[in-house]
Design a protein around this motif. Structure first.
Motif, PDB file in Angstrom:
ATOM      1  N   GLY A  32      26.255  26.243   6.699  1.00 22.48           N
ATOM      2  CA  GLY A  32      26.556  27.251   7.882  1.00 22.48           C
ATOM      3  C   GLY A  32      27.661  28.066   7.915  1.00 22.48           C
ATOM      4  O   GLY A  32      28.040  28.590   9.139  1.00 22.48           O
ATOM      5  N   ALA A  33      28.707  27.921   6.910  1.00 25.22           N
ATOM      6  CA  ALA A  33      29.908  28.788   7.027  1.00 25.22           C
ATOM      7  C   ALA A  33      29.990  29.525   6.032  1.00 25.22           C
ATOM      8  O   ALA A  33      29.433  29.141   4.721  1.00 25.22           O
ATOM      9  CB  ALA A  33      30.999  27.562   7.039  1.00 25.22           C
ATOM     10  N   ALA A  34      30.798  30.567   5.814  1.00 24.26           N
ATOM     11  CA  ALA A  34      30.998  31.424   5.128  1.00 24.26           C
ATOM     12  C   ALA A  34      31.999  30.738   3.881  1.00 24.26           C
ATOM     13  O   ALA A  34      32.798  29.620   4.119  1.00 24.26           O
ATOM     14  CB  ALA A  34      32.100  32.582   5.460  1.00 24.26           C
ATOM     15  N   PRO A  35      32.270  30.956   2.753  1.00 23.12           N
ATOM     16  CA  PRO A  35      32.736  30.186   1.801  1.00 23.12           C
ATOM     17  C   PRO A  35      34.258  30.655   2.016  1.00 23.12           C
ATOM     18  O   PRO A  35      34.701  31.515   2.344  1.00 23.12           O
ATOM     19  CB  PRO A  35      32.561  31.012   0.575  1.00 23.12           C
ATOM     20  CG  PRO A  35      31.232  31.683   0.582  1.00 23.12           C
ATOM     21  CD  PRO A  35      31.207  31.973   1.999  1.00 23.12           C
ATOM     22  N   SER A  36      35.063  29.423   1.734  1.00 18.40           N
ATOM     23  CA  SER A  36      36.544  29.460   1.990  1.00 18.40           C
ATOM     24  C   SER A  36      37.384  29.223   0.869  1.00 18.40           C
ATOM     25  O   SER A  36      37.126  28.601  -0.172  1.00 18.40           O
ATOM     26  CB  SER A  36      36.867  28.328   3.053  1.00 18.40           C
ATOM     27  OG  SER A  36      36.277  28.320   4.131  1.00 18.40           O
ATOM     28  N   THR A  94      35.981  17.657   8.836  1.00 18.62           N
ATOM     29  CA  THR A  94      37.367  17.679   9.396  1.00 18.62           C
ATOM     30  C   THR A  94      38.408  18.596   8.697  1.00 18.62           C
ATOM     31  O   THR A  94      39.538  18.938   9.019  1.00 18.62           O
ATOM     32  CB  THR A  94      38.241  16.474   9.642  1.00 18.62           C
ATOM     33  OG1 THR A  94      38.324  15.769   8.169  1.00 18.62           O
ATOM     34  CG2 THR A  94      37.551  15.577  10.403  1.00 18.62           C
ATOM     35  N   TRP A  95      37.769  19.511   7.699  1.00 17.68           N
ATOM     36  CA  TRP A  95      38.610  20.259   6.820  1.00 17.68           C
ATOM     37  C   TRP A  95      39.110  21.325   7.601  1.00 17.68           C
ATOM     38  O   TRP A  95      38.356  21.958   8.338  1.00 17.68           O
ATOM     39  CB  TRP A  95      37.508  21.004   5.648  1.00 17.68           C
ATOM     40  CG  TRP A  95      38.476  21.820   4.696  1.00 17.68           C
ATOM     41  CD1 TRP A  95      39.232  21.380   3.733  1.00 17.68           C
ATOM     42  CD2 TRP A  95      38.530  23.099   4.951  1.00 17.68           C
ATOM     43  NE1 TRP A  95      39.655  22.499   2.925  1.00 17.68           N
ATOM     44  CE2 TRP A  95      39.393  23.639   3.675  1.00 17.68           C
ATOM     45  CE3 TRP A  95      37.995  24.228   5.669  1.00 17.68           C
ATOM     46  CZ2 TRP A  95      39.739  24.830   3.561  1.00 17.68           C
ATOM     47  CZ3 TRP A  95      38.334  25.435   5.134  1.00 17.68           C
ATOM     48  CH2 TRP A  95      39.234  25.704   4.262  1.00 17.68           C
ATOM     49  N   SER A  96      40.271  21.824   6.899  1.00 13.54           N
ATOM     50  CA  SER A  96      40.797  22.870   7.864  1.00 13.54           C
ATOM     51  C   SER A  96      41.971  23.429   6.635  1.00 13.54           C
ATOM     52  O   SER A  96      42.658  22.666   5.848  1.00 13.54           O
ATOM     53  CB  SER A  96      41.749  22.602   9.048  1.00 13.54           C
ATOM     54  OG  SER A  96      42.793  23.388   9.406  1.00 13.54           O
ATOM     55  N   ARG A  97      42.099  24.860   6.716  1.00 15.13           N
ATOM     56  CA  ARG A  97      42.888  25.404   5.851  1.00 15.13           C
ATOM     57  C   ARG A  97      44.342  24.777   6.015  1.00 15.13           C
ATOM     58  O   ARG A  97      45.269  24.976   4.974  1.00 15.13           O
ATOM     59  CB  ARG A  97      42.679  26.903   6.110  1.00 15.13           C
ATOM     60  CG  ARG A  97      43.528  27.871   4.952  1.00 15.13           C
ATOM     61  CD  ARG A  97      43.214  29.274   5.051  1.00 15.13           C
ATOM     62  NE  ARG A  97      41.869  29.804   5.047  1.00 15.13           N
ATOM     63  CZ  ARG A  97      41.063  29.938   3.955  1.00 15.13           C
ATOM     64  NH1 ARG A  97      41.814  29.557   2.800  1.00 15.13           N
ATOM     65  NH2 ARG A  97      39.911  30.024   3.867  1.00 15.13           N
ATOM     66  N   CYS A  98      44.554  24.571   7.107  1.00 12.92           N
ATOM     67  CA  CYS A  98      45.856  24.056   7.731  1.00 12.92           C
ATOM     68  C   CYS A  98      46.287  22.748   6.863  1.00 12.92           C
ATOM     69  O   CYS A  98      47.478  22.244   6.735  1.00 12.92           O
ATOM     70  CB  CYS A  98      46.178  23.948   8.915  1.00 12.92           C
ATOM     71  SG  CYS A  98      45.982  25.397  10.063  1.00 12.92           S
ATOM     72  N   GLY A  99      45.079  22.197   6.292  1.00 13.44           N
ATOM     73  CA  GLY A  99      45.344  20.847   5.807  1.00 13.44           C
ATOM     74  C   GLY A  99      45.507  20.908   4.275  1.00 13.44           C
ATOM     75  O   GLY A  99      45.725  19.789   3.645  1.00 13.44           O
TER      76      GLY A  99
END
Length: 129
Positions: free
Chosen positions: A71-75, A99-104
């Motif tokens: 349900g999300a675009a590839p990161s 809980t994935w975040s680019r900030c992590g």
């Protein structure tokens, strides 16, 4: 004939499995793209790791790492091409937990201990192609 990135895929799978995060599939492949303008064929090296939840990690020898979440675009992951597989444990765990975040993402992730060998094999593969 062994592909130049097979050893890295094996290390990725083993490290994630040891952490209790074994993917249901680990695919190592090559795709060929013919470019009409230059009349050359480009050979792309891929590793794909997928989990039953629909999450996956994709590695491409030029484009790098991508995380795919349902349900999300590839990161795009800002990681070295041959990052230490241990670094991916936190990425996969966070993705599976939601809980994935680019900030992590780690600031300066370590390279895999055998990266030079695989890097040389990839370079030789590219020269041959």
């Amino acid at each position: 004939m062994s592909l130049p990135h097979t050893a890295y895929a094996d290390a990725l799978h083993a490290t994630l499995a040891d952490a209790g995060l074994a993917p249901i599939t680990t695919a190592v492949r090559v795709t060929d793209t013919f470019i009409r303008l230059t009349r050359q064929t480009v050979h792309d090296l891929w590793i794909e790791l997928a989990w039953e939840s629909g999450h996956s990690l994709t590695w491409h020898h030029v484009q790098g790492w991508y995380l795919h979440r349902p349900g999300a675009a590839p990161s795009e992951l800002d990681l070295p091409l041959l990052v230490d597989p241990v670094v991916l444990i936190a990425v996969v765990q966070a993705a599976l937990d939601g809980t994935w975040s680019r900030c992590g993402m780690p600031d300066q992730p370590a390279l895999w201990t055998d990266y030079r060998d695989v890097d040389q094999r990839i370079a030789a593969w590219e020269d041959r192609s």
